[in-house]
Every structure is written in C-alpha cells, then in structure tokens.
Scaffold this active site. Structure first.
Site, short mmCIF file in Angstrom:
data_model
loop_
_atom_site.label_atom_id
_atom_site.label_comp_id
_atom_site.label_asym_id
_atom_site.label_seq_id
_atom_site.Cartn_x
_atom_site.Cartn_y
_atom_site.Cartn_z
N LYS A 199 0.84 -1.21 0.00
CA LYS A 199 0.00 0.00 0.00
C LYS A 199 0.87 1.25 0.00
O LYS A 199 0.60 2.21 -0.72
CB LYS A 199 -0.93 -0.01 1.23
CG LYS A 199 -2.07 -0.99 1.07
CD LYS A 199 -2.83 -1.27 2.37
CE LYS A 199 -3.83 -2.40 2.12
NZ LYS A 199 -4.49 -2.87 3.34
N GLN A 224 -4.62 -1.67 9.43
CA GLN A 224 -4.44 -2.98 8.79
C GLN A 224 -5.05 -4.08 9.66
O GLN A 224 -4.74 -4.19 10.85
CB GLN A 224 -2.93 -3.23 8.55
CG GLN A 224 -2.63 -4.50 7.81
CD GLN A 224 -3.21 -4.51 6.38
OE1 GLN A 224 -3.10 -3.54 5.64
NE2 GLN A 224 -3.85 -5.61 6.02
N ASP A 271 -11.14 3.01 3.76
CA ASP A 271 -11.48 1.60 3.51
C ASP A 271 -12.99 1.43 3.30
O ASP A 271 -13.43 0.39 2.82
CB ASP A 271 -11.06 0.74 4.72
CG ASP A 271 -9.77 -0.04 4.45
OD1 ASP A 271 -9.46 -0.27 3.26
OD2 ASP A 271 -9.10 -0.43 5.42
#
Ligand code: NAD
Length: 284
Positions: free
Chosen positions: A52, A96, A119
């Site tokens: 990422k 994460q 997200d």
C-alpha cells in the site's frame, strides 16, 4: 476459452490515471496523506502495508506509517486514531486488519472518522452506500466493478450472483452491483441448491474463502467469473476460490489469481485517498 480479465494491467492503468490526477491536485496545493496503522508484525500484514505504501509513493500520495507493538491495548490504538482524526494533515486512515485478539476490531473501525475512512468500513459509510449517497466505496468490491467495466462486461439488467456475505466483500459487492442496475442474488453457506442458483448468473462473484471451491457445475456457459479468494496451496502457490483450469473453458470471462482482483484493491484505496483530499476543499 474465456477472456482473461487482467487485473494487473487494469490496476496499473488506474494508478497511472490517479498519478496524473494527484499531480494536478499538487499544483493546486493539495497533497493527499494516508496514515497506515499496523499493530504487531504479522508477516502477511507487513506485506500488505508495504504494498500500500509503495502504491502511495507511485501515485504521489504521502504515507505515514504508525506501528504499535503486538501487545498494544485497545486504548493505545483508540488514542492514536483520535490523534489522526484530529490531524488536519491526515486525509485517510487505514488500520491494517486483522488486529490482535485483545483489540475489538469493531470498536476500532467505528472510531475512525467517517470522513477519513478510506477503507469504507465505517457503519456511516456502509449506510450511505446502501442508500446510494456518495461515500468511500469499499476497495475490493469497487475494484471488481472497475474490472467488469473496463473489460466490457455490462452489468445493467444482468443476473449477478455473489457467493459469500461478509461485510468486507459479499454484502458491499451486492450493493455495488445493484447500484449498477444488476439483478442481484446474495448466496452463502446456508443457501440451498447453490449450484442451480449460481448457474443463473451472467456475473458470478466468488468470495467463499475456500481454495478451488468453484467448479464448472456452478457456471453457466459464457458467464463472467470473478474470483476474490486468496490462498496458498500445498505447494505454497497463490490460488483462489475458483478452480481456474476447470472453469475457464466454460466461462465467458474470468479473473486469474494472482493478477485478478488482488491488485485492484490497492488502486481503489489510492482512488479513495484522492477523494479524501478533494473533499477537504469542498468542505472548507
Ligand atoms: P469470509 O470468511 O468472511 O466469508 C466467506 C463467506 O462465504 C461467508 O459469508 C459464508 O457464508 C460463505 N460460504 C462459506 N462456505 C460456503 C459454502 N460452502 N457455500 C456458500 N457460501 C459459503 O471471507 P471474506 O472476508 O469475504 O473473504 C473471502 C475470500 O476473499 C478469502 O479467501 C479472502 O482471503 C479473500 N479476500 C481477497 C481480497 C482481495 O483483495 N482480493 C480482499 C478481501 C478478501
């Protein structure tokens, strides 16, 4: 033989478009900044985080990495999130997953400001998705919509069957297909006659989390088959939920694993980060 839907190529194409857009935003004094939070040192999570951050670098998004030790408490993490929520320099926050067992994942995701939830997991943003308001789209399902569109697979009016009903893939996938005017069926572990239901599909999205689960008996001739699964087989090779060798002769189009859905998730995250920085101007 099915058309191969090349997620690696399409993801690169999107990252190049975003890189250009990021450059134009920078000329206007807007540089997106993503805060990535990792708790512990799970090797798979470390790879995801590294990928990422690499994508951020490529596109031209600043990324900040915050690592907490494996034993960190929920309050430690919530404190960090509050700090990032209040930091005007930070536009997107990504925690994460998975988190260590002492931390309540739900409490953490709900603590992220919906405005920085790149997200798309916060209940407010999930609700907006359901009622068709503009919001951050969850990355994996959004990536699948892009794969279909950019491969010439039309969704409107088509029978779409999603196998799996998780909050991060199955449910939002169904919502996005519906938004694109598909006729959507969600199936799961309790579905009866799954093979018959799946065979109705013009577009079949498979997110069951079981390696090689989907064989040709589930697939109507000519259907587009999207494989969300990521596993390692007995030889440590990456494979998906679909038995590719068995299904590809009957499918009309199919995504490989690796190189299908996986790369799209990151490019959609990059897109959400640029949306986040653009939103700061609109809201000023
Ligand atoms: P999950 O385990 O949360 O959900 C699996 C779903 O499959 C459940 O809703 C369950 O009802 C359904 N299911 C299980 N067995 C079934 C059966 N026999 N018949 C019908 N339905 C059944 O998994 P998830 O988080 O949605 O992930 C699914 C897969 O996708 C995993 O392999 C995961 O690693 C992968 N994944 C990939 C990406 C990516 O970026 N490519 C992102 C997220 C998840």
């Amino acid at each position: 033989m099915a058309q191969l839907i090349d997620g690696k190529r399409i993801s690169q194409e999107i990252k190049d478009e975003l890189r250009e857009e990021a450059g134009k935003l920078r000329e206007r004094g807007l540089e997106a900044c993503l805060a990535v939070v990792q708790v512990g040192e799970d090797p798979a999570s470390s790879i995801y985080v590294r990928n990422k951050r690499r994508a951020c670098e490529y596109v031209g998004i600043r990324s900040l990495l915050y690592t907490l030790e494996e034993a960190a408490s929920q309050e430690d993490l919530l404190r960090l999130i509050r700090q990032l929520n209040n930091d005007p320099e930070v536009h997107g926050i990504l925690v994460q997953l998975p988190l260590p067992p002492q931390i309540d994942e739900k409490a953490v995701l709900e603590a992220i400001s919906p405005a920085k939830d790149v997200d798309g997991f916060h209940p407010v943003n999930v609700g907006k998705l359901c009622i068709g308001e503009k919001t951050y789209l969850p990355c994996t399902p959004a990536g699948i919509i892009e794969l279909l569109k950019r491969s010439g697979v039309s969704i409107a009016g088509k029978e779409c069957v999603v196998i799996g009903r998780s909050n991060i893939v199955g449910k939002p996938m169904a919502m996005l297909l519906l938004r694109e005017n598909g006729t959507v069926t969600i199936t799961h572990s309790k579905t009866e006659n799954l093979k018959a239901v799946a065979r109705r599909a013009d577009i079949l999205v498979v997110a069951v989390g079981k390696p090689g689960f989907l064989t040709r008996e589930y697939v109507k001739e000519g259907a587009a088959v999207i494989d969300v699964g990521i596993h390692r087989d007995a030889h440590n090779k990456v494979c998906g939920d679909v038995d590719f060798a068995d299904v590809s002769p009957v499918a009309g189009a199919i995504t490989p694993v690796p190189g299908g859905v996986g790369p799209m998730t990151i490019s959609m995250l990059m897109r959400n980060c640029l949306e986040a920085v653009k939103a700061t101007v609109v809201s000023k």
